[in-house]
Scaffold this motif. Structure first.
Motif, PDB file in Angstrom:
ATOM      1  N   THR A  49       0.762  -1.324  -0.006  1.00 38.98           N
ATOM      2  CA  THR A  49       0.063   0.028   0.042  1.00 38.98           C
ATOM      3  C   THR A  49       0.569   1.188  -0.096  1.00 38.98           C
ATOM      4  OG1 THR A  49       0.038   0.020   2.650  1.00 38.98           O
ATOM      5  CG2 THR A  49      -1.708  -0.981   1.288  1.00 38.98           C
ATOM      6  N   ILE A  50       0.532   2.394  -0.534  1.00 38.70           N
ATOM      7  CA  ILE A  50       0.974   3.528  -0.747  1.00 38.70           C
ATOM      8  C   ILE A  50       0.021   4.594  -0.247  1.00 38.70           C
ATOM      9  CG2 ILE A  50       2.688   3.106  -2.421  1.00 38.70           C
ATOM     10  CD1 ILE A  50       0.873   4.472  -4.462  1.00 38.70           C
ATOM     11  N   THR A  51       0.617   5.545   0.207  1.00 38.19           N
ATOM     12  CA  THR A  51      -0.353   6.580   1.158  1.00 38.19           C
ATOM     13  C   THR A  51       0.013   7.961   0.603  1.00 38.19           C
ATOM     14  OG1 THR A  51      -0.410   5.409   3.139  1.00 38.19           O
ATOM     15  CG2 THR A  51      -1.097   7.815   3.274  1.00 38.19           C
ATOM     16  N   LEU A  52      -0.949   8.603   0.101  1.00 34.87           N
ATOM     17  CA  LEU A  52      -0.910   9.937  -0.870  1.00 34.87           C
ATOM     18  C   LEU A  52      -1.139  11.128   0.184  1.00 34.87           C
ATOM     19  CD1 LEU A  52      -1.257   7.632  -3.063  1.00 34.87           C
ATOM     20  CD2 LEU A  52      -1.812   9.608  -4.509  1.00 34.87           C
ATOM     21  N   SER A  53      -0.332  12.335   0.006  1.00 37.59           N
ATOM     22  CA  SER A  53      -0.833  13.350   0.993  1.00 37.59           C
ATOM     23  C   SER A  53      -0.142  14.830   0.135  1.00 37.59           C
ATOM     24  CB  SER A  53      -0.417  13.617   2.242  1.00 37.59           C
ATOM     25  OG  SER A  53       1.242  13.510   2.258  1.00 37.59           O
ATOM     26  N   CYS A  54      -0.839  15.785   0.330  1.00 39.02           N
ATOM     27  CA  CYS A  54      -0.432  16.976  -0.418  1.00 39.02           C
ATOM     28  C   CYS A  54      -0.194  18.131   0.566  1.00 39.02           C
ATOM     29  CB  CYS A  54      -1.614  17.518  -1.230  1.00 39.02           C
ATOM     30  SG  CYS A  54      -2.059  16.542  -2.819  1.00 39.02           S
ATOM     31  N   THR A  78      -6.233   9.089  -9.971  1.00 41.67           N
ATOM     32  CA  THR A  78      -5.157   9.127 -11.098  1.00 41.67           C
ATOM     33  C   THR A  78      -4.114   7.726 -10.750  1.00 41.67           C
ATOM     34  OG1 THR A  78      -5.006  11.346 -11.447  1.00 41.67           O
ATOM     35  CG2 THR A  78      -3.001  10.192 -12.175  1.00 41.67           C
ATOM     36  N   ALA A  79      -3.778   7.671  -9.554  1.00 40.13           N
ATOM     37  CA  ALA A  79      -2.849   6.625  -9.089  1.00 40.13           C
ATOM     38  C   ALA A  79      -3.236   5.482  -9.353  1.00 40.13           C
ATOM     39  CB  ALA A  79      -2.351   6.516  -7.516  1.00 40.13           C
ATOM     40  N   VAL A  80      -4.668   5.152  -9.057  1.00 36.49           N
ATOM     41  CA  VAL A  80      -5.323   3.851  -8.967  1.00 36.49           C
ATOM     42  C   VAL A  80      -5.430   3.577 -10.707  1.00 36.49           C
ATOM     43  CG1 VAL A  80      -7.541   2.453  -9.049  1.00 36.49           C
ATOM     44  CG2 VAL A  80      -6.891   3.984  -7.176  1.00 36.49           C
ATOM     45  N   ALA A  81      -5.765   4.717 -11.518  1.00 34.61           N
ATOM     46  CA  ALA A  81      -5.821   4.173 -12.851  1.00 34.61           C
ATOM     47  C   ALA A  81      -4.470   3.922 -13.386  1.00 34.61           C
ATOM     48  CB  ALA A  81      -6.282   5.527 -13.545  1.00 34.61           C
ATOM     49  N   GLN A  82      -3.535   4.581 -13.249  1.00 33.72           N
ATOM     50  CA  GLN A  82      -2.102   4.166 -13.482  1.00 33.72           C
ATOM     51  C   GLN A  82      -1.644   2.753 -13.043  1.00 33.72           C
ATOM     52  OE1 GLN A  82       0.675   7.433 -12.714  1.00 33.72           O
ATOM     53  NE2 GLN A  82      -0.328   8.906 -14.013  1.00 33.72           N
ATOM     54  N   GLY A 108      -4.465  -2.026  -8.941  1.00 33.99           N
ATOM     55  CA  GLY A 108      -4.566  -1.003  -7.807  1.00 33.99           C
ATOM     56  C   GLY A 108      -5.979  -0.838  -7.355  1.00 33.99           C
ATOM     57  N   GLU A 109      -6.387  -0.276  -6.235  1.00 34.29           N
ATOM     58  CA  GLU A 109      -7.744   0.102  -5.614  1.00 34.29           C
ATOM     59  C   GLU A 109      -7.494   1.004  -4.545  1.00 34.29           C
ATOM     60  OE1 GLU A 109     -10.037  -3.041  -4.132  1.00 34.29           O
ATOM     61  OE2 GLU A 109      -8.493  -4.003  -3.341  1.00 34.29           O
ATOM     62  N   GLN A 110      -8.437   1.949  -4.425  1.00 35.57           N
ATOM     63  CA  GLN A 110      -8.539   2.895  -3.274  1.00 35.57           C
ATOM     64  C   GLN A 110      -9.061   2.011  -2.006  1.00 35.57           C
ATOM     65  OE1 GLN A 110     -10.755   6.340  -3.687  1.00 35.57           O
ATOM     66  NE2 GLN A 110      -9.923   7.336  -1.732  1.00 35.57           N
ATOM     67  N   VAL A 111      -8.385   2.121  -0.775  1.00 34.16           N
ATOM     68  CA  VAL A 111      -8.831   1.537   0.356  1.00 34.16           C
ATOM     69  C   VAL A 111     -10.039   2.418   1.089  1.00 34.16           C
ATOM     70  CG1 VAL A 111      -8.050   0.732   2.520  1.00 34.16           C
ATOM     71  CG2 VAL A 111      -6.486   0.501   0.588  1.00 34.16           C
ATOM     72  N   LEU A 112     -11.130   1.898   0.982  1.00 37.41           N
ATOM     73  CA  LEU A 112     -12.174   2.789   1.500  1.00 37.41           C
ATOM     74  C   LEU A 112     -12.173   4.100   0.785  1.00 37.41           C
ATOM     75  CD1 LEU A 112     -12.297   1.482   5.144  1.00 37.41           C
ATOM     76  CD2 LEU A 112     -13.551   0.573   3.451  1.00 37.41           C
ATOM     77  N   ALA A 114     -10.219   6.476   1.895  1.00 40.03           N
ATOM     78  CA  ALA A 114      -8.911   6.907   2.307  1.00 40.03           C
ATOM     79  C   ALA A 114      -7.974   7.246   1.418  1.00 40.03           C
ATOM     80  CB  ALA A 114      -8.080   6.322   3.361  1.00 40.03           C
ATOM     81  N   PRO A 115      -6.975   8.117   1.348  1.00 38.67           N
ATOM     82  CA  PRO A 115      -5.912   8.359   0.412  1.00 38.67           C
ATOM     83  C   PRO A 115      -5.111   7.274   0.255  1.00 38.67           C
ATOM     84  CG  PRO A 115      -5.507   9.847   2.271  1.00 38.67           C
ATOM     85  CD  PRO A 115      -6.717   9.109   2.551  1.00 38.67           C
ATOM     86  N   VAL A 116      -5.140   6.179   0.288  1.00 38.04           N
ATOM     87  CA  VAL A 116      -4.540   5.047   0.378  1.00 38.04           C
ATOM     88  C   VAL A 116      -4.850   4.146  -0.992  1.00 38.04           C
ATOM     89  CG1 VAL A 116      -3.873   2.803   1.587  1.00 38.04           C
ATOM     90  CG2 VAL A 116      -4.427   5.116   2.879  1.00 38.04           C
ATOM     91  N   VAL A 117      -3.862   3.651  -1.632  1.00 40.66           N
ATOM     92  CA  VAL A 117      -3.822   2.795  -2.600  1.00 40.66           C
ATOM     93  C   VAL A 117      -3.342   1.412  -2.442  1.00 40.66           C
ATOM     94  CG1 VAL A 117      -3.473   2.499  -5.168  1.00 40.66           C
ATOM     95  CG2 VAL A 117      -3.975   4.838  -4.392  1.00 40.66           C
ATOM     96  N   LYS A 118      -4.213   0.433  -2.645  1.00 39.34           N
ATOM     97  CA  LYS A 118      -3.403  -0.947  -2.509  1.00 39.34           C
ATOM     98  C   LYS A 118      -3.121  -1.612  -3.629  1.00 39.34           C
ATOM     99  CE  LYS A 118      -6.102  -4.570  -1.369  1.00 39.34           C
ATOM    100  NZ  LYS A 118      -6.929  -5.365  -0.687  1.00 39.34           N
ATOM    101  N   ILE A 119      -1.644  -2.079  -3.738  1.00 38.39           N
ATOM    102  CA  ILE A 119      -1.342  -2.966  -5.331  1.00 38.39           C
ATOM    103  C   ILE A 119      -1.317  -4.461  -4.953  1.00 38.39           C
ATOM    104  CG2 ILE A 119       0.513  -2.820  -6.616  1.00 38.39           C
ATOM    105  CD1 ILE A 119      -0.612  -0.203  -6.452  1.00 38.39           C
ATOM    106  N   THR A 120      -1.956  -5.046  -5.686  1.00 36.90           N
ATOM    107  CA  THR A 120      -2.121  -6.285  -5.651  1.00 36.90           C
ATOM    108  C   THR A 120      -1.430  -6.887  -6.931  1.00 36.90           C
ATOM    109  OG1 THR A 120      -4.230  -6.231  -4.437  1.00 36.90           O
ATOM    110  CG2 THR A 120      -3.768  -8.348  -5.607  1.00 36.90           C
ATOM    111  N   VAL A 121      -0.569  -7.883  -6.698  1.00 47.36           N
ATOM    112  CA  VAL A 121       0.299  -8.492  -7.727  1.00 47.36           C
ATOM    113  C   VAL A 121      -0.087  -9.875  -7.782  1.00 47.36           C
ATOM    114  CG1 VAL A 121       2.616  -9.207  -8.322  1.00 47.36           C
ATOM    115  CG2 VAL A 121       2.126  -6.913  -7.682  1.00 47.36           C
ATOM    116  N   GLN A 122      -0.377 -10.519  -9.071  1.00 49.30           N
ATOM    117  CA  GLN A 122      -0.366 -12.003  -9.319  1.00 49.30           C
ATOM    118  C   GLN A 122       0.929 -12.359 -10.080  1.00 49.30           C
ATOM    119  OE1 GLN A 122      -2.879 -13.736  -8.184  1.00 49.30           O
ATOM    120  NE2 GLN A 122      -4.273 -12.414  -7.214  1.00 49.30           N
TER     121      GLN A 122
END
Length: 419
Positions: A49-54, A78-82, A108-112, A114-122
């Motif tokens: 997971t990555i956390t974003l802030s401005c 934008t992060a989820v799309a990329q 990638g998907e947003q967690v609830l 929150a400004p958090v993106v979870k990356i899932t790899v297969q």
């Protein structure tokens, strides 16, 4: 053709074919187990997971501060799309120095909210799953931070992936084997039902008895050993003697080829002899004689000789060792039509035989193929039809009954062999 199928017939089919049933189940189980090793590949997943802030400038106005949430939300989307693009897979593979085909997918998907993106790899590699996930998350975090320099965006890898545990191939093979065995079981059950429903042979003996108005004298088991078969002949003997009353000359007629009629005639003769009676068994198959080999006899004179008048009956009679009271007149391959021989000489033979024995049992080969039984029927006192379970057709039994009756035979009943 029989009009219904009972549950007992279905169970009887599977009991008789249980070895084939077991082989089919095992073959399907083994085949699916082997296919699981070759065709199915295990996949492993890892999450980072990555956390974003401005950053908000100190001199930012009230309107800007109110729009902060919307600005951050757009960066997260934008992060989820990329994260869901194929380019992230290529960049991750290039950085790790691996082939991109080793990475099945990155999502990638947003967690609830929150400004958090979870990356899932297969991936198919358990050892690299966590490394690929963390690398992809870091590449995404660095890229999104560079893409939005103002207001300054910070993307941080906050939760690293846990190493994936490699699963054993044994469990996959076992599961595939169990599923294959279940599939084999279902296929064989369907096959069995189709066979039973499409079968036109004599299976439901009570149906044949009621439909043809002919008595069932007994059933000879397919398995169970010698004792079970001897007991079956004792039951047939009791039923036959009750039905035949004082009949002494009995023809056991095979309805079709391979229905074990010779064995039935011999078994009935042996059973009668064990009651202390004198029994003469005659081999009426003058095409493929049965009894010489069955009782290990080497006769000098045969049934053919007696019928043609070249010898007397006593010259052709052979005693059977081990069965007191039982004698056999063996047959031989006839040069002329056996039916003609029976028509010429069987009536006299029967008269002479009754002077020597209490019961005369004559075996007649397939009445479906040959006219021999019809030419024996009128000179005999009773006829017992022999059919084989699951082999002799109902139509053949019906036609044999009609032909024998029309020839003047007194049909006492029928016996079912190999039940």
């Amino acid at each position: 053709m029989e009009l219904f199928v009972s549950f007992s017939e279905i169970m009887h089919f599977f009991k008789r074919t249980w070895i084939r049933f077991l082989v089919v189940v095992i073959v399907f189980g083994v085949a699916c187990s082997l296919l699981s090793l070759k065709l199915f590949h295990r996949t492993y997943s890892a999450n980072s997971t990555i956390t974003l802030s401005c950053d908000i400038p100190e001199d930012a106005g009230t309107d800007y501060r109110l729009q902060y949430t919307n600005i951050l939300a757009s960066r997260v989307q934008t992060a989820v799309a990329q994260a869901n693009t194929h380019s992230l897979i290529e960049k991750t593979a290039e950085k790790l120095g691996i082939d991109s085909s080793e990475i099945i997918s990155i999502a990638g998907e947003q967690v609830l909210s929150a400004p958090v993106v979870k990356i899932t790899v297969q991936t198919q590699s358990a050892g690299r799953a966590a490394e690929i996930s963390d690398t992809a998350a870091q590449i995404l975090a660095d890229g999104i931070a560079q893409q939005f320099p103002s207001p300054k965006l910070t993307a941080t890898l906050t939760d690293k992936a846990q190493p994936a545990k490699a699963s054993s191939s044994k469990s996959a093979v076992l599961k595939a084997g169990i599923l294959g065995a279940i599939l084999g079981f279902l296929i064989y059950v369907i096959y069995g039902l189709i066979c039973i429903l499409g079968d036109r042979s004599v299976r439901n003996t009570r149906f044949a008895e009621e439909a043809l108005k002919i008595d069932l004298l007994g059933e000879i088991p397919h398995s169970g050993g010698r004792e079970a078969k001897e007991d079956a002949f004792r039951r047939i003997r009791a039923a036959a003697l009750h039905k035949l009353d004082n009949a002494a000359c009995i023809v056991v007629e095979s309805v079709s080829d391979g229905d074990e009629g010779a064995e039935t005639a011999a078994g009935l003769a042996v059973s009668l002899a064990r009651t202390g009676k004198r029994v003469l068994l005659a081999d009426g198959d003058l095409r493929e004689p049965k009894f010489a080999g069955m009782f290990q006899l080497k006769p000098k004179r045969t049934f053919n000789d007696v019928l043609s008048g070249t010898c007397g009956l006593t010259d052709a009679v052979a005693e059977v060792k081990g069965v007191p009271g039982l004698s056999v007149v063996c047959g031989a391959k006839a040069e002329e039509s056996p039916a003609d021989l029976f028509a010429k000489g069987f009536a006299n033979f029967a008269v002479e035989a009754k002077k020597l024995c209490d019961y005369l049992i004559v075996y007649a080969p397939s009445s479906t193929r040959y006219p021999d039984a019809e030419n024996l029927a009128a000179a005999s006192e009773a006829v017992i039809l022999n059919v084989k379970y699951g082999s002799t057709s109902y139509v053949a039994l019906r036609d044999a009954l009609r032909r024998t009756t029309e020839a003047g035979g007194n049909v006492a009943g029928f016996v079912v062999a190999s039940v």
